[in-house]
Write an enzyme that holds these catalytic residues in place. Structure first.
Site, PDB file in Angstrom:
ATOM      1  N   HIS A  51     -53.219 -41.529 109.335  1.00 50.49           N
ATOM      2  CA  HIS A  51     -54.604 -41.128 109.032  1.00 50.49           C
ATOM      3  C   HIS A  51     -54.597 -39.654 108.613  1.00 50.49           C
ATOM      4  O   HIS A  51     -53.920 -39.311 107.652  1.00 50.49           O
ATOM      5  CB  HIS A  51     -55.451 -41.412 110.278  1.00 50.49           C
ATOM      6  CG  HIS A  51     -56.934 -41.289 110.101  1.00 50.49           C
ATOM      7  ND1 HIS A  51     -57.568 -41.161 108.912  1.00 50.49           N
ATOM      8  CD2 HIS A  51     -57.929 -41.279 111.039  1.00 50.49           C
ATOM      9  CE1 HIS A  51     -58.880 -41.083 109.093  1.00 50.49           C
ATOM     10  NE2 HIS A  51     -59.130 -41.152 110.371  1.00 50.49           N
ATOM     11  N   HIS A 102     -54.200 -46.948 100.616  1.00 48.41           N
ATOM     12  CA  HIS A 102     -55.486 -46.810 101.316  1.00 48.41           C
ATOM     13  C   HIS A 102     -56.016 -48.204 101.646  1.00 48.41           C
ATOM     14  O   HIS A 102     -55.849 -49.141 100.873  1.00 48.41           O
ATOM     15  CB  HIS A 102     -56.509 -46.075 100.433  1.00 48.41           C
ATOM     16  CG  HIS A 102     -57.623 -45.483 101.216  1.00 48.41           C
ATOM     17  ND1 HIS A 102     -58.728 -46.216 101.592  1.00 48.41           N
ATOM     18  CD2 HIS A 102     -57.787 -44.254 101.741  1.00 48.41           C
ATOM     19  CE1 HIS A 102     -59.530 -45.442 102.295  1.00 48.41           C
ATOM     20  NE2 HIS A 102     -58.990 -44.249 102.407  1.00 48.41           N
ATOM     21  N   ASP A 106     -54.811 -37.322 100.942  1.00 49.71           N
ATOM     22  CA  ASP A 106     -53.816 -36.458 101.606  1.00 49.71           C
ATOM     23  C   ASP A 106     -52.646 -36.073 100.708  1.00 49.71           C
ATOM     24  O   ASP A 106     -51.830 -35.239 101.101  1.00 49.71           O
ATOM     25  CB  ASP A 106     -53.274 -37.187 102.851  1.00 49.71           C
ATOM     26  CG  ASP A 106     -54.340 -37.305 103.914  1.00 49.71           C
ATOM     27  OD1 ASP A 106     -54.622 -38.431 104.365  1.00 49.71           O
ATOM     28  OD2 ASP A 106     -54.937 -36.263 104.268  1.00 49.71           O
TER      29      ASP A 106
HETATM   30  C1  SDX Z   1     -56.649 -41.312 105.324  1.00 52.73           C
HETATM   31  O1  SDX Z   1     -59.685 -45.161 106.163  1.00 52.73           O
HETATM   32  C2  SDX Z   1     -59.931 -44.030 105.549  1.00 52.73           C
HETATM   33  O2  SDX Z   1     -60.920 -43.858 104.861  1.00 52.73           O
HETATM   34  C3  SDX Z   1     -58.904 -42.927 105.795  1.00 52.73           C
HETATM   35  C4  SDX Z   1     -59.120 -41.666 104.990  1.00 52.73           C
HETATM   36  C5  SDX Z   1     -60.374 -40.945 105.403  1.00 52.73           C
HETATM   37  O3  SDX Z   1     -60.905 -40.166 104.582  1.00 52.73           O
HETATM   38  O4  SDX Z   1     -60.787 -41.069 106.570  1.00 52.73           O
HETATM   39  O5  SDX Z   1     -59.192 -41.953 103.600  1.00 52.73           O
HETATM   40  C6  SDX Z   1     -57.981 -40.663 105.203  1.00 52.73           C
HETATM   41  O6  SDX Z   1     -56.235 -41.610 106.401  1.00 52.73           O
HETATM   42  C7  SDX Z   1     -55.888 -41.627 104.060  1.00 52.73           C
HETATM   43  C8  SDX Z   1     -54.554 -42.415 104.339  1.00 52.73           C
HETATM   44  C9  SDX Z   1     -53.492 -41.421 104.769  1.00 52.73           C
HETATM   45  N1  SDX Z   1     -52.282 -42.112 105.198  1.00 52.73           N
HETATM   46  C10 SDX Z   1     -51.154 -42.117 104.455  1.00 52.73           C
HETATM   47  O7  SDX Z   1     -51.057 -41.598 103.338  1.00 52.73           O
HETATM   48  C11 SDX Z   1     -49.976 -42.789 105.135  1.00 52.73           C
HETATM   49  C12 SDX Z   1     -49.274 -43.713 104.134  1.00 52.73           C
HETATM   50  N2  SDX Z   1     -50.195 -44.784 103.803  1.00 52.73           N
HETATM   51  C13 SDX Z   1     -50.117 -45.948 104.581  1.00 52.73           C
HETATM   52  O8  SDX Z   1     -49.430 -46.034 105.750  1.00 52.73           O
HETATM   53  C14 SDX Z   1     -51.151 -47.018 104.284  1.00 52.73           C
HETATM   54  O9  SDX Z   1     -51.311 -47.090 102.937  1.00 52.73           O
HETATM   55  C15 SDX Z   1     -52.506 -46.859 104.963  1.00 52.73           C
HETATM   56  C16 SDX Z   1     -52.354 -46.646 106.425  1.00 52.73           C
HETATM   57  C17 SDX Z   1     -53.251 -45.718 104.377  1.00 52.73           C
HETATM   58  C18 SDX Z   1     -53.297 -48.134 104.695  1.00 52.73           C
HETATM   59  O10 SDX Z   1     -52.597 -49.145 105.317  1.00 52.73           O
HETATM   60  P1  SDX Z   1     -53.080 -50.687 105.259  1.00 52.73           P
HETATM   61  O11 SDX Z   1     -54.313 -50.845 104.469  1.00 52.73           O
HETATM   62  O12 SDX Z   1     -53.079 -51.187 106.664  1.00 52.73           O
HETATM   63  O13 SDX Z   1     -51.959 -51.368 104.416  1.00 52.73           O
HETATM   64  P2  SDX Z   1     -50.612 -51.934 105.031  1.00 52.73           P
HETATM   65  O14 SDX Z   1     -49.994 -50.938 105.952  1.00 52.73           O
HETATM   66  O15 SDX Z   1     -50.903 -53.314 105.539  1.00 52.73           O
HETATM   67  O16 SDX Z   1     -49.685 -52.028 103.719  1.00 52.73           O
HETATM   68  C19 SDX Z   1     -49.861 -53.089 102.777  1.00 52.73           C
HETATM   69  C20 SDX Z   1     -48.540 -53.145 102.033  1.00 52.73           C
HETATM   70  C21 SDX Z   1     -47.328 -53.219 102.972  1.00 52.73           C
HETATM   71  O17 SDX Z   1     -46.273 -53.828 102.239  1.00 52.73           O
HETATM   72  P3  SDX Z   1     -45.924 -55.412 102.505  1.00 52.73           P
HETATM   73  O18 SDX Z   1     -45.846 -55.601 104.025  1.00 52.73           O
HETATM   74  O19 SDX Z   1     -47.101 -56.144 101.890  1.00 52.73           O
HETATM   75  O20 SDX Z   1     -44.631 -55.647 101.805  1.00 52.73           O
HETATM   76  O21 SDX Z   1     -48.360 -51.914 101.291  1.00 52.73           O
HETATM   77  C22 SDX Z   1     -47.231 -51.229 101.815  1.00 52.73           C
HETATM   78  C23 SDX Z   1     -46.938 -51.800 103.201  1.00 52.73           C
HETATM   79  O22 SDX Z   1     -45.562 -51.650 103.518  1.00 52.73           O
HETATM   80  N3  SDX Z   1     -47.623 -49.807 101.904  1.00 52.73           N
HETATM   81  C24 SDX Z   1     -46.840 -48.793 101.591  1.00 52.73           C
HETATM   82  C25 SDX Z   1     -47.633 -47.653 101.768  1.00 52.73           C
HETATM   83  N4  SDX Z   1     -48.849 -47.999 102.183  1.00 52.73           N
HETATM   84  C26 SDX Z   1     -48.844 -49.342 102.281  1.00 52.73           C
HETATM   85  N5  SDX Z   1     -45.537 -48.765 101.178  1.00 52.73           N
HETATM   86  C27 SDX Z   1     -45.042 -47.539 100.935  1.00 52.73           C
HETATM   87  N6  SDX Z   1     -45.749 -46.391 101.071  1.00 52.73           N
HETATM   88  C28 SDX Z   1     -47.021 -46.409 101.481  1.00 52.73           C
HETATM   89  N7  SDX Z   1     -47.706 -45.268 101.609  1.00 52.73           N
END
Ligand code: SDX
Length: 427
Positions: free
Chosen positions: A267, A306, A362
């Protein structure tokens, strides 16, 4: 004319049900009537991480994840970032309308005259090690504020709630700056009422011997970043504030729960994790190897992806634009080159395209913060300072929502059946 309802047949009993559809949802409690037999509790929905569950109705922020739209109270984020002040946006989120001159003047006065913190807060800060993580300190100190304002527990009094929201908006920047000064072993620079909200915060952060020559371009860039972070509907930390606040605890405690959630690397902690990732990559030539590892499931591309945006996060686009203005003042952050190349490669790679992974808020923010002189482990504190008005607006809306009560999800029990205690000699 099609009826707004679902016709459901339970094949276990052959019974038919009509479930009304309203605002694109069905009420989960309408499913409880669907029972396999009279002893049955009735159907629930199973939705870990709330992937498809609306926990509330809200009028504060609208996001269209596919179109990359973000609006606070109907105003596009692009216009607010371009033309509003942070305190105007904080008022808009909390009251629902942009303030007129008199309203803004009162809001600004109320906040300006509450920026001091009890000197015992300084003793609290002295209790932390010099290398304590700033988010751990923010979490602890904001929670502790509830002990300085016991009247804050009267959450049923609207005037009292206004006073506590003013206190938090006024004091969190002071606490955030004191945390930085503590980490650097610097004397505290106390709030100044002759400076505006951002100018006062920057002065408390960077003034040495009472002197700090403000850079208006950097101060406006910071204000834009705080505006872009101000609210984001039902994200993890806002949901934490709402859930903890639903127990009718004071807002200082509820906000400290939001700070704890924001601290996580998935997050708000992602902005810090992005810089650590760029440091790990070190040079553009290592990007292909890094991307290969991510695609093999060895780590994530931090700052990408996201839950809601399945297109470019509109805030990332605005932050990237702000970065250019900042780097003209500070000199180019050498890590920008790696970040831009990482984005270029990722946006062409099927792994990321298929999963609709784009830069989020971010990905670029940390590069700007670093160029402005903020340490990497402090970036999420800046996210919290920005998100605070949103948390407070959502907390106020939750308390005024007649549909809301104490948050208490159900579960699917997967544990052992009933069994008798076994004395230790027989285990
Ligand atoms: C913020 O919710 C909000 O609004 C948050 C926010 C706010 O203003 O409050 O916008 C702020 O928190 C932004 C997000 C910051 N976090 C990151 O940048 C961390 C990296 N991103 C992720 O971990 C992920 O994308 C999330 C946590 C942001 C979202 O996760 P989801 O929606 O639960 O998606 P998921 O983890 O189920 O992933 C879906 C697929 C997976 O692959 P498969 O299992 O389908 O093979 O996408 C892949 C994940 O492995 N994936 C990524 C990835 N994010 C998702 N693979 C590589 N790098 C990534 N960053």
């Amino acid at each position: 004319m099609a009826k707004d309802s679902l016709s459901i047949t339970d094949n276990r009993t052959g019974k038919a049900y009509e479930i009304p559809i309203a605002e694109g949802t069905i009420k989960a409690t309408d499913l409880r009537q669907i029972k396999a037999d009279e002893a049955d509790f009735g159907l629930m929905t199973y939705d870990p991480a709330f992937m498809n569950t609306a926990a509330t109705r809200s009028a504060i922020t609208y996001i269209d994840g596919d179109a990359g739209i973000l609006r606070y109270r109907g105003y596009p984020i692009e216009q607010l970032a371009d033309r509003a002040s942070f305190l105007e946006v904080a008022y808009l989120l909390n009251v629902g309308e942009l303030p007129n001159r008199d309203q803004l003047a009162k809001w600004t006065h109320d906040i300006t005259f509450h920026t001091y913190v009890h000197t015992n807060i300084i003793k609290l800060l002295e209790g932390f090690r010099y290398d304590a993580h700033p988010m751990g300190m923010l979490l602890g100190v904001v929670g502790a504020l509830s002990t300085f304002y016991p009247d804050a527990k009267h959450i049923d009094d609207a005037k009292n709630r206004y006073m506590q929201r003013v206190r938090l908006l006024a004091k969190v920047p002071t606490i955030a700056a004191f945390i930085f000064r503590h980490s650097r072993g610097l004397p505290y620079e106390f709030p100044r009422n002759d400076l505006d909200y951002i100018g006062n915060y920057v002065n408390m952060m960077f003034s040495i011997g009472g002197r700090h020559e403000p850079n208006r371009v950097l101060q406006r860039a910071l204000e834009i970043l705080l505006i872009l972070h101000a609210d984001h509907e039902q994200n993890c930390s806002t949901s934490a504030v709402r859930s903890v606040g639903s127990s009718h605890v004071d807002p200082f405690s509820a906000v400290s729960a939001g700070i704890a959630a924001l601290y996580g690397p998935l997050h708000g902690g992602a902005n810090e994790a992005v810089l650590e990732m760029l440091d790990e990559i070190g040079d553009k030539k290592h990007i292909p190897e890094f991307i290969t590892k991510v695609k093999a499931g060895e780590g994530r591309l931090m700052g990408f992806g996201h839950r809601v945006y399945k297109s470019y996060d509109p805030r990332a686009r605005l932050i990237k634009k702000t970065a250019d203005e900042v780097f003209q003042q500070t000199g180019l952050n050498p890590k920008l080159e790696i970040a831009l190349e990482l984005e270029r490669i990722a946006l062409e790679d099927d792994y990321f395209i298929k999963r609709k992974l784009y830069p989020n808020v971010d990905f670029y923010s940390g590069l700007i913060y670093q160029a402005m002189g903020y340490p990497t482990d402090y970036f999420t504190v800046l996210f919290a300072v920005g998100r605070l008005p949103g948390w407070l607006a959502q907390w106020e809306e939750m308390l005024n929502d007649k549909d809301q009560k104490i948050s208490r999800p159900r579960q699917i029990y997967t544990g052992a059946e009933v069994r008798d205690f076994v004395p230790i000699e027989k285990r």
